[in-house]
Design an enzyme around this catalytic site. Structure first.
Site, PDB file in Angstrom:
ATOM      1  N   HIS A   1      19.880   2.258 -26.856  1.00  0.00           N
ATOM      2  CA  HIS A   1      18.647   2.951 -26.481  1.00  0.00           C
ATOM      3  C   HIS A   1      18.978   4.036 -25.459  1.00  0.00           C
ATOM      4  O   HIS A   1      20.111   4.151 -24.997  1.00  0.00           O
ATOM      5  CB  HIS A   1      17.589   1.986 -25.941  1.00  0.00           C
ATOM      6  CG  HIS A   1      17.974   1.280 -24.673  1.00  0.00           C
ATOM      7  ND1 HIS A   1      17.195   0.313 -24.081  1.00  0.00           N
ATOM      8  CD2 HIS A   1      19.077   1.369 -23.867  1.00  0.00           C
ATOM      9  CE1 HIS A   1      17.770  -0.140 -22.984  1.00  0.00           C
ATOM     10  NE2 HIS A   1      18.912   0.492 -22.833  1.00  0.00           N
TER      11      HIS A   1
ATOM     12  N   SER B   1      22.545  -1.981 -24.628  1.00  0.00           N
ATOM     13  CA  SER B   1      22.501  -0.886 -23.664  1.00  0.00           C
ATOM     14  C   SER B   1      23.927  -0.447 -23.291  1.00  0.00           C
ATOM     15  O   SER B   1      24.711  -0.075 -24.160  1.00  0.00           O
ATOM     16  CB  SER B   1      21.687  -1.324 -22.440  1.00  0.00           C
ATOM     17  OG  SER B   1      21.414  -0.254 -21.575  1.00  0.00           O
TER      18      SER B   1
END
Length: 221
Positions: free
Chosen positions: A145, A120
């Site tokens: 993501h 992330s």
């Protein structure tokens, strides 16, 4: 002024270290200097060698401590590289962007290393390092993501929150495009769902520039 600010921030960092020491046992080292011996917690000792560590989820507290360290090292030298080691599952987008902006703002080149995982926001900070100075260890994992979040309240409030998440998604995509060389469409498609990568896949994707090899033998990926 800056030194006092950093001292206060590092004191806060030490307080944080004390709170987790009972769980992880943060080691102390003795440094033999010309004027005698000095005892440091390991992170303060590494800071002297221009090494900073992001080994936790990204939140405002961690961002404040890390930013203070980066600014301190910039004040010491704007030319010598800073080495950032990352093992983080990610976390707050705004806290991560604060660290990102600091890395981009200072003139000292920042080399980034992933050990364990950079997921992330951790992956965004990994690729934000100086071009040619972004490294992955062989067994590290990288995950990218799109941002996620929730909202509650009136319909209007929920719409406002959704629009803000959409803006953040677009901005994060643009940052990945800038640092990886991939097209916007490729980034948007890849980040639509959790995408886990090996060190070699991250190298091919443009998140890192090299994979550090082990000194001993190891199985191939």
């Amino acid at each position: 002024m800056l030194r006092r600010l950093v001292t206060s921030s590092l004191s806060a960092s030490r307080s944080m270290s004390a709170s987790v020491q009972s769980r992880v046992g943060i080691p102390f080292v003795i440094d033999n200097e010309g004027k005698g011996e000095r005892t440091y917690d390991i992170y303060s000792r590494l800071l002297r060698d221009r090494i900073v560590c992001l080994m936790t989820p990204v939140d405002d507290f961690i961002a404040s401590a890390l930013i203070a360290q980066l600014l301190f090292l910039q004040s010491e030298s704007g030319k010598k590289p800073i080495h950032m080691y990352i093992n983080s599952p990610g976390g707050s987008v705004t806290a991560g962007l604060a660290i990102y902006d600091t890395i981009q703002m200072i003139s000292a080149p920042v080399s980034t290393w992933v050990i364990g995982q950079a997921s992330s926001m951790g992956s965004l900070l990994l690729c934000a390092g100086e071009k040619g100075m972004r490294s992955a260890l062989p067994n590290s994992r990288i995950m990218v993501h799109q941002p996620s979040g929730g909202a509650q309240g009136t319909c209007s409030d929920i719409v406002i929150r959704a629009e803000e998440i959409t803006r953040l998604k677009r901005r994060l995509n643009e940052i990945y495009v800038h640092h990886t060389g991939m097209s916007y469409d490729e980034i948007e498609k890849t980040l639509d769902r959790d995408r886990f990568m090996s060190a070699h896949e991250a190298l091919k994707f443009g998140l890192v520039d090299q994979i550090e090899t082990h000194n001993g033998s190891m199985p191939s990926d």
